[in-house]
Design a protein around this motif. Sequence first.
Motif, PDB file in Angstrom:
ATOM      1  N   VAL A 372       8.756  -9.773 -49.469  1.00  0.00           N
ATOM      2  CA  VAL A 372      10.027 -10.433 -49.165  1.00  0.00           C
ATOM      3  C   VAL A 372      11.062  -9.343 -48.934  1.00  0.00           C
ATOM      4  O   VAL A 372      11.288  -8.507 -49.813  1.00  0.00           O
ATOM      5  N   ASP A 373      11.670  -9.328 -47.744  1.00  0.00           N
ATOM      6  CA  ASP A 373      12.757  -8.377 -47.516  1.00  0.00           C
ATOM      7  C   ASP A 373      14.083  -9.110 -47.597  1.00  0.00           C
ATOM      8  O   ASP A 373      14.184 -10.298 -47.280  1.00  0.00           O
ATOM      9  N   VAL A 374      15.096  -8.400 -48.070  1.00  0.00           N
ATOM     10  CA  VAL A 374      16.433  -8.965 -48.282  1.00  0.00           C
ATOM     11  C   VAL A 374      17.428  -8.049 -47.593  1.00  0.00           C
ATOM     12  O   VAL A 374      17.464  -6.849 -47.883  1.00  0.00           O
ATOM     13  N   ALA A 375      18.244  -8.616 -46.696  1.00  0.00           N
ATOM     14  CA  ALA A 375      19.116  -7.753 -45.898  1.00  0.00           C
ATOM     15  C   ALA A 375      20.346  -8.501 -45.409  1.00  0.00           C
ATOM     16  O   ALA A 375      20.273  -9.673 -45.036  1.00  0.00           O
ATOM     17  N   THR A 376      21.464  -7.794 -45.411  1.00  0.00           N
ATOM     18  CA  THR A 376      22.672  -8.260 -44.723  1.00  0.00           C
ATOM     19  C   THR A 376      22.489  -7.902 -43.250  1.00  0.00           C
ATOM     20  O   THR A 376      23.061  -6.940 -42.760  1.00  0.00           O
ATOM     21  N   LEU A 377      21.691  -8.698 -42.551  1.00  0.00           N
ATOM     22  CA  LEU A 377      21.203  -8.257 -41.248  1.00  0.00           C
ATOM     23  C   LEU A 377      22.084  -8.675 -40.084  1.00  0.00           C
ATOM     24  O   LEU A 377      22.293  -7.895 -39.162  1.00  0.00           O
ATOM     25  N   THR A 378      22.613  -9.893 -40.097  1.00  0.00           N
ATOM     26  CA  THR A 378      23.364 -10.357 -38.928  1.00  0.00           C
ATOM     27  C   THR A 378      24.566 -11.199 -39.333  1.00  0.00           C
ATOM     28  O   THR A 378      24.491 -12.018 -40.256  1.00  0.00           O
ATOM     29  N   GLY A 379      25.654 -11.025 -38.609  1.00  0.00           N
ATOM     30  CA  GLY A 379      26.805 -11.886 -38.813  1.00  0.00           C
ATOM     31  C   GLY A 379      26.549 -13.307 -38.360  1.00  0.00           C
ATOM     32  O   GLY A 379      27.183 -14.250 -38.846  1.00  0.00           O
ATOM     33  N   SER A 380      25.584 -13.489 -37.472  1.00  0.00           N
ATOM     34  CA  SER A 380      25.342 -14.830 -36.938  1.00  0.00           C
ATOM     35  C   SER A 380      24.788 -15.775 -37.996  1.00  0.00           C
ATOM     36  O   SER A 380      24.994 -16.989 -37.899  1.00  0.00           O
ATOM     37  N   ALA A 389      24.270 -20.953 -48.118  1.00  0.00           N
ATOM     38  CA  ALA A 389      22.835 -20.692 -48.156  1.00  0.00           C
ATOM     39  C   ALA A 389      22.496 -19.407 -47.416  1.00  0.00           C
ATOM     40  O   ALA A 389      23.146 -19.054 -46.427  1.00  0.00           O
ATOM     41  N   SER A 390      21.482 -18.717 -47.910  1.00  0.00           N
ATOM     42  CA  SER A 390      20.926 -17.567 -47.203  1.00  0.00           C
ATOM     43  C   SER A 390      19.930 -18.072 -46.165  1.00  0.00           C
ATOM     44  O   SER A 390      19.328 -19.137 -46.325  1.00  0.00           O
ATOM     45  N   GLY A 391      19.765 -17.313 -45.089  1.00  0.00           N
ATOM     46  CA  GLY A 391      18.805 -17.686 -44.057  1.00  0.00           C
ATOM     47  C   GLY A 391      17.415 -17.192 -44.406  1.00  0.00           C
ATOM     48  O   GLY A 391      17.240 -16.040 -44.782  1.00  0.00           O
ATOM     49  N   LEU A 392      16.436 -18.065 -44.320  1.00  0.00           N
ATOM     50  CA  LEU A 392      15.051 -17.730 -44.653  1.00  0.00           C
ATOM     51  C   LEU A 392      14.183 -17.831 -43.410  1.00  0.00           C
ATOM     52  O   LEU A 392      14.161 -18.860 -42.726  1.00  0.00           O
ATOM     53  N   PHE A 393      13.471 -16.748 -43.126  1.00  0.00           N
ATOM     54  CA  PHE A 393      12.491 -16.710 -42.039  1.00  0.00           C
ATOM     55  C   PHE A 393      11.163 -16.298 -42.643  1.00  0.00           C
ATOM     56  O   PHE A 393      11.130 -15.424 -43.518  1.00  0.00           O
ATOM     57  N   SER A 394      10.089 -16.893 -42.203  1.00  0.00           N
ATOM     58  CA  SER A 394       8.795 -16.517 -42.781  1.00  0.00           C
ATOM     59  C   SER A 394       7.655 -16.816 -41.825  1.00  0.00           C
ATOM     60  O   SER A 394       7.679 -17.805 -41.081  1.00  0.00           O
ATOM     61  N   SER A 395       6.650 -15.960 -41.888  1.00  0.00           N
ATOM     62  CA  SER A 395       5.410 -16.170 -41.145  1.00  0.00           C
ATOM     63  C   SER A 395       4.420 -16.996 -41.953  1.00  0.00           C
ATOM     64  O   SER A 395       3.336 -17.319 -41.467  1.00  0.00           O
ATOM     65  N   SER A 396       4.778 -17.332 -43.187  1.00  0.00           N
ATOM     66  CA  SER A 396       3.883 -18.061 -44.086  1.00  0.00           C
ATOM     67  C   SER A 396       4.575 -19.316 -44.590  1.00  0.00           C
ATOM     68  O   SER A 396       5.589 -19.228 -45.293  1.00  0.00           O
ATOM     69  N   ASP A 397       4.031 -20.476 -44.270  1.00  0.00           N
ATOM     70  CA  ASP A 397       4.622 -21.722 -44.753  1.00  0.00           C
ATOM     71  C   ASP A 397       4.579 -21.796 -46.276  1.00  0.00           C
ATOM     72  O   ASP A 397       5.531 -22.267 -46.909  1.00  0.00           O
ATOM     73  N   ALA A 398       3.486 -21.327 -46.866  1.00  0.00           N
ATOM     74  CA  ALA A 398       3.350 -21.396 -48.328  1.00  0.00           C
ATOM     75  C   ALA A 398       4.396 -20.516 -49.006  1.00  0.00           C
ATOM     76  O   ALA A 398       5.040 -20.934 -49.984  1.00  0.00           O
ATOM     77  N   ASP A 445      21.112 -11.965 -29.142  1.00  0.00           N
ATOM     78  CA  ASP A 445      21.163 -11.141 -30.352  1.00  0.00           C
ATOM     79  C   ASP A 445      21.688 -11.990 -31.494  1.00  0.00           C
ATOM     80  O   ASP A 445      22.888 -12.168 -31.654  1.00  0.00           O
ATOM     81  N   CYS A 446      20.775 -12.529 -32.249  1.00  0.00           N
ATOM     82  CA  CYS A 446      21.145 -13.434 -33.330  1.00  0.00           C
ATOM     83  C   CYS A 446      20.211 -13.192 -34.504  1.00  0.00           C
ATOM     84  O   CYS A 446      19.324 -12.333 -34.467  1.00  0.00           O
ATOM     85  N   ALA A 447      20.398 -13.966 -35.563  1.00  0.00           N
ATOM     86  CA  ALA A 447      19.571 -13.807 -36.756  1.00  0.00           C
ATOM     87  C   ALA A 447      18.096 -14.055 -36.450  1.00  0.00           C
ATOM     88  O   ALA A 447      17.213 -13.408 -37.027  1.00  0.00           O
ATOM     89  N   GLY A 470      25.860 -13.762 -45.283  1.00  0.00           N
ATOM     90  CA  GLY A 470      26.929 -14.693 -45.629  1.00  0.00           C
ATOM     91  C   GLY A 470      27.075 -14.967 -47.105  1.00  0.00           C
ATOM     92  O   GLY A 470      28.060 -15.584 -47.525  1.00  0.00           O
ATOM     93  N   THR A 471      26.123 -14.530 -47.920  1.00  0.00           N
ATOM     94  CA  THR A 471      26.106 -14.958 -49.320  1.00  0.00           C
ATOM     95  C   THR A 471      26.299 -13.841 -50.346  1.00  0.00           C
ATOM     96  O   THR A 471      26.595 -14.125 -51.509  1.00  0.00           O
ATOM     97  N   VAL A 472      26.125 -12.572 -49.958  1.00  0.00           N
ATOM     98  CA  VAL A 472      26.133 -11.500 -50.960  1.00  0.00           C
ATOM     99  C   VAL A 472      27.520 -11.013 -51.335  1.00  0.00           C
ATOM    100  O   VAL A 472      27.687 -10.298 -52.323  1.00  0.00           O
ATOM    101  N   SER A 473      28.534 -11.381 -50.550  1.00  0.00           N
ATOM    102  CA  SER A 473      29.890 -10.917 -50.853  1.00  0.00           C
ATOM    103  C   SER A 473      30.893 -11.943 -50.354  1.00  0.00           C
ATOM    104  O   SER A 473      30.573 -12.818 -49.550  1.00  0.00           O
ATOM    105  N   ARG A 474      32.093 -11.817 -50.887  1.00  0.00           N
ATOM    106  CA  ARG A 474      33.192 -12.666 -50.428  1.00  0.00           C
ATOM    107  C   ARG A 474      34.404 -11.799 -50.147  1.00  0.00           C
ATOM    108  O   ARG A 474      34.553 -10.715 -50.716  1.00  0.00           O
TER     109      ARG A 474
END
Length: 503
Positions: A372-380, A389-398, A445-447, A470-474
């Motif tokens: 699992v990688d965690v990153a402030t990757l995109t403003g989008s 909510a944080s955005g979750l992308f995965s190659s594994s449904d499980a 160029d998006c998330a 969007g979630t790690v800082s305010r």
Amino acid sequence: MDFGLATGSLAQRRTGCIVVGVYERRQLSPSALDLDAASGHALASVLARGDLEGEPGTTLLLHDVAHLACERVLLVGLGRECDFRESRYLTALASAVKALRTTGTAEATLCLPELHVGARDAAWKIEQALIAVMDGTYRFDQLKSKPPAAGHALRKVAFHVADGPDATAGEAAIGRGLAIAAGIVLAKDLGNMPGNLCTPVYLADRARELGSRHGFEVRILEREDLEQLGMGGFLAVARGSRQPPKLIVMEYRGGAGDARPVVLVGKGITFDTGGLCIKPAAAMDEMKFDMCGAASVFGALHAAALMKLPLHVVGIVPATENMPDGNAIKPGDVVTTMSGQTVEILDTDSEGRLVLCDALTYAEKYDPAAVVDVATLTGSIASALGDVASGLFSSSDALARELLAAGDRAWDRAWRMPLWDDYQEALKSNFADFPNVGSGDICADCAVTAACFLSRFTSRYPWAHLDVAGTVSRGGADKGATGRPVALLAHFLVGRAEGNAGR
């Protein structure tokens, strides 16, 4: 801060403050009813005057209520009882802690975990209450020349529960909550530290301290090691900085010796100017938060070690600055990553994926059960999901289901985003295998495109990516790191440990 459980009569409890709830139309919660009866209906009498109607987040502090042993009673508005769910519960907790901080009380008894919150059990409510208290009392003031005086700061909180199963579950919830809260505090402290102090060297030193405290192995790979490994993406980003890059590897071995590890990878850009594609000056100070993915990995490992989880966990943090310099990478440069794939750098401000791709390739050496990688990757992703909510992308449904469930248990939620092959069409280059940003009409160029880029380095294991921009800082008056998604990661690891019990 000390936490514990309280049982028995509230009326006879000697404490600085007892916190109870009031629903709309001045309907008292069970504990409030008990206090009202013991006080000769003093609470109902005050409410009848109209000082508190029970709107969500409102509070009313009462002093020296007749026939009660406590010094104060804090009434907290809950809104309509039929609408009382998780978010309202957390609002009530935050309001209660904020009000407590304005009093002189050093200890309090919190009765809010008695409230009915959907299908949530006592353990969930107590864990959330503990984390809310820690969040509401957190202050980052170690860099002030004259830190605020502690005064009569809140030092002890008891959660009032009924005897029996709730008390047993409550003890376990306090232990788990303390560990997760400690991880959140660590992540906040790292995120809030300014870029001139929180450098890659600083993160490496903190990793060594963490390893020494918990007895797990820490390895720091230097520039020469990265060159030997062929980490061209990571090194390209580091070229513009005078700070030496560090690949920080922390290995917690709480499970069986032959257990395949869970690997957490955190983006550790300790300051991001954007490189030659420099960012606007406005709010650039907040780019110190670009290492909050790394901070969450530190926090999750800290929590796992405090809980003594029977699990093998590896944390990998590629740490560097992204700076403009005569030696910095330029738009149009082509680099060769550790995987052997070549990348055309079209945007030097899309650097996170360049350091992560080499770290994800490095993770292969552990034959991981999941990464699992965690990153402030995109403003989008912040534009899409806001700070909820944080955005979750995965190659594994499980694996995606595991993380979504962990986020729900922690109430540190994620939302799954698409990772369809159609989006891969945006990553085309005439001069390399693919560019670091997309082009064309398909999510240029998006998330999603950023996640598609990372997916090209993760084919050898189950993988998920959390875009937490969007979630790690305010910002604004409450500017600072939030400590997310430490709670999500901690619950994910707890779930993995429980699933591995007895194996």
